[in-house]
Scaffold this motif. Sequence first.
Motif, PDB file in Angstrom:
ATOM      1  N   VAL A  86      67.665  62.051  34.014  1.00  0.00           N
ATOM      2  CA  VAL A  86      67.765  61.128  32.889  1.00  0.00           C
ATOM      3  C   VAL A  86      69.138  61.319  32.256  1.00  0.00           C
ATOM      4  O   VAL A  86      69.429  62.366  31.689  1.00  0.00           O
ATOM      5  CB  VAL A  86      66.659  61.372  31.843  1.00  0.00           C
ATOM      6  CG1 VAL A  86      66.760  60.341  30.720  1.00  0.00           C
ATOM      7  CG2 VAL A  86      65.281  61.307  32.490  1.00  0.00           C
ATOM      8  N   GLN A  89      68.784  58.066  27.066  1.00  0.00           N
ATOM      9  CA  GLN A  89      67.565  57.465  26.516  1.00  0.00           C
ATOM     10  C   GLN A  89      67.872  56.986  25.102  1.00  0.00           C
ATOM     11  O   GLN A  89      68.390  57.738  24.286  1.00  0.00           O
ATOM     12  CB  GLN A  89      66.413  58.466  26.465  1.00  0.00           C
ATOM     13  CG  GLN A  89      65.568  58.565  27.707  1.00  0.00           C
ATOM     14  CD  GLN A  89      64.339  59.439  27.505  1.00  0.00           C
ATOM     15  OE1 GLN A  89      64.358  60.394  26.734  1.00  0.00           O
ATOM     16  NE2 GLN A  89      63.267  59.131  28.208  1.00  0.00           N
ATOM     17  N   GLN A 115      66.191  51.682  26.232  1.00  0.00           N
ATOM     18  CA  GLN A 115      67.167  51.855  27.315  1.00  0.00           C
ATOM     19  C   GLN A 115      67.022  53.239  27.916  1.00  0.00           C
ATOM     20  O   GLN A 115      66.931  54.236  27.196  1.00  0.00           O
ATOM     21  CB  GLN A 115      68.591  51.653  26.778  1.00  0.00           C
ATOM     22  CG  GLN A 115      69.694  51.710  27.822  1.00  0.00           C
ATOM     23  CD  GLN A 115      70.187  53.147  28.109  1.00  0.00           C
ATOM     24  OE1 GLN A 115      70.095  54.015  27.264  1.00  0.00           O
ATOM     25  NE2 GLN A 115      70.703  53.367  29.301  1.00  0.00           N
ATOM     26  N   GLN A 116      66.965  53.307  29.256  1.00  0.00           N
ATOM     27  CA  GLN A 116      66.916  54.565  29.985  1.00  0.00           C
ATOM     28  C   GLN A 116      67.746  54.417  31.260  1.00  0.00           C
ATOM     29  O   GLN A 116      67.812  53.345  31.847  1.00  0.00           O
ATOM     30  CB  GLN A 116      65.480  54.937  30.370  1.00  0.00           C
ATOM     31  CG  GLN A 116      64.531  55.096  29.209  1.00  0.00           C
ATOM     32  CD  GLN A 116      63.150  55.514  29.670  1.00  0.00           C
ATOM     33  OE1 GLN A 116      62.827  56.691  29.703  1.00  0.00           O
ATOM     34  NE2 GLN A 116      62.333  54.551  30.052  1.00  0.00           N
ATOM     35  N   SER A 117      68.357  55.511  31.668  1.00  0.00           N
ATOM     36  CA  SER A 117      69.146  55.467  32.902  1.00  0.00           C
ATOM     37  C   SER A 117      69.202  56.849  33.532  1.00  0.00           C
ATOM     38  O   SER A 117      68.909  57.853  32.881  1.00  0.00           O
ATOM     39  CB  SER A 117      70.572  54.972  32.621  1.00  0.00           C
ATOM     40  OG  SER A 117      71.286  55.914  31.834  1.00  0.00           O
ATOM     41  N   ASP A 119      70.652  59.009  37.568  1.00  0.00           N
ATOM     42  CA  ASP A 119      71.410  58.941  38.821  1.00  0.00           C
ATOM     43  C   ASP A 119      70.526  58.953  40.064  1.00  0.00           C
ATOM     44  O   ASP A 119      71.061  58.937  41.175  1.00  0.00           O
ATOM     45  CB  ASP A 119      72.386  60.129  38.899  1.00  0.00           C
ATOM     46  CG  ASP A 119      73.340  60.188  37.715  1.00  0.00           C
ATOM     47  OD1 ASP A 119      73.666  59.109  37.170  1.00  0.00           O
ATOM     48  OD2 ASP A 119      73.741  61.301  37.333  1.00  0.00           O
ATOM     49  N   ASN A 120      69.185  59.041  39.889  1.00  0.00           N
ATOM     50  CA  ASN A 120      68.304  59.260  41.040  1.00  0.00           C
ATOM     51  C   ASN A 120      68.853  60.391  41.916  1.00  0.00           C
ATOM     52  O   ASN A 120      69.068  60.219  43.118  1.00  0.00           O
ATOM     53  CB  ASN A 120      68.163  57.983  41.870  1.00  0.00           C
ATOM     54  CG  ASN A 120      67.432  56.890  41.128  1.00  0.00           C
ATOM     55  OD1 ASN A 120      66.333  57.092  40.634  1.00  0.00           O
ATOM     56  ND2 ASN A 120      68.056  55.718  41.029  1.00  0.00           N
ATOM     57  N   SER A 130      64.798  58.353  38.759  1.00  0.00           N
ATOM     58  CA  SER A 130      65.220  58.199  37.371  1.00  0.00           C
ATOM     59  C   SER A 130      64.526  56.994  36.727  1.00  0.00           C
ATOM     60  O   SER A 130      64.171  56.031  37.414  1.00  0.00           O
ATOM     61  CB  SER A 130      66.739  58.014  37.295  1.00  0.00           C
ATOM     62  OG  SER A 130      67.405  59.163  37.771  1.00  0.00           O
ATOM     63  N   LYS A 132      64.070  53.591  34.312  1.00  0.00           N
ATOM     64  CA  LYS A 132      64.863  52.420  33.961  1.00  0.00           C
ATOM     65  C   LYS A 132      63.965  51.427  33.235  1.00  0.00           C
ATOM     66  O   LYS A 132      62.745  51.420  33.414  1.00  0.00           O
ATOM     67  CB  LYS A 132      65.480  51.781  35.201  1.00  0.00           C
ATOM     68  CG  LYS A 132      64.486  51.321  36.249  1.00  0.00           C
ATOM     69  CD  LYS A 132      65.188  50.738  37.445  1.00  0.00           C
ATOM     70  CE  LYS A 132      64.182  50.295  38.518  1.00  0.00           C
ATOM     71  NZ  LYS A 132      64.858  49.720  39.700  1.00  0.00           N
ATOM     72  N   GLY A 133      64.571  50.593  32.427  1.00  0.00           N
ATOM     73  CA  GLY A 133      63.805  49.597  31.691  1.00  0.00           C
ATOM     74  C   GLY A 133      63.173  50.151  30.433  1.00  0.00           C
ATOM     75  O   GLY A 133      63.195  51.348  30.158  1.00  0.00           O
ATOM     76  N   SER A 172      56.268  59.007  33.824  1.00  0.00           N
ATOM     77  CA  SER A 172      57.541  58.598  33.242  1.00  0.00           C
ATOM     78  C   SER A 172      58.066  59.735  32.376  1.00  0.00           C
ATOM     79  O   SER A 172      57.505  60.823  32.336  1.00  0.00           O
ATOM     80  CB  SER A 172      57.361  57.331  32.398  1.00  0.00           C
ATOM     81  OG  SER A 172      56.613  57.627  31.232  1.00  0.00           O
TER      82      SER A 172
END
Length: 242
Positions: A86, A89, A115-117, A119-120, A130, A132-133, A172
């Motif tokens: 992550v 956030q 918002q979340q992101s 790098d997987n 990771s 998202k959304g 999650s």
Amino acid sequence: MNQKTTLGGAAIIAAMVATSAPLRAEQPSLALNRFDPAPAGDRMFAVPSPFVAGNLTPHFMVMGDYAHNPLLVSTAQSDEVIGAVVASQFFVHINATLALWNRLNVNVDAPVALQQSGDNPGRGDQSFVSPKGAQFGDLRVGVRVRLFGEYNDAFQAALGGSLWLPTGAKNSFVTDGKVRGMPHLIVGGRGQQFVWSFLAGMEFRPTQEFAAVAQGSMVRLGAGLGILLGQQGIEDELVPGT
């Protein structure tokens, strides 16, 4: 200015474990966010106040908080960062309080991760997914009872309790998927030109592992100090809601 310290870690460094067979990291539900806003109507944003302001008085607040790199993956040998499970956030908290008799506080906080992101990240035979959304987080309900101290007193005390309901999306980083709770003690007060508050509590949550790193119950501490500017004489201030 206020400051909050959480024992148990504001972020997790997950250790990569090499195996001879392909392996996908088990990814349980994990309530990653460590920011716990004070009830609407309190004097500070992150540390609750012992006093309850009002009688049948509603208070409302909308607040945002952002976390940068709250969950990283590194190697066990050299602590080299491989990537962010992550990376960011951004939460919005919709917070409402009902104050009763200047003594009882009932509060609800609804967090939404807008918002979340990430790098997987992965290395060799291990990988992480990771988020998202936008996702709804765990609803927090809480009560607080003022034990002693009036609005303008230098020393006040209260007992409270918070309960998080598993309303967030499962598997999650916005929920543990289980109920967790925190009884706590709050002390604080008001001087001629300052206000202060301190919280000590124990957050009880299920024990689980994420990539061989254990998560469980933790001590929660918070402290805040605010400087009052301008004409702030105690004799001129009225208790809200009276």
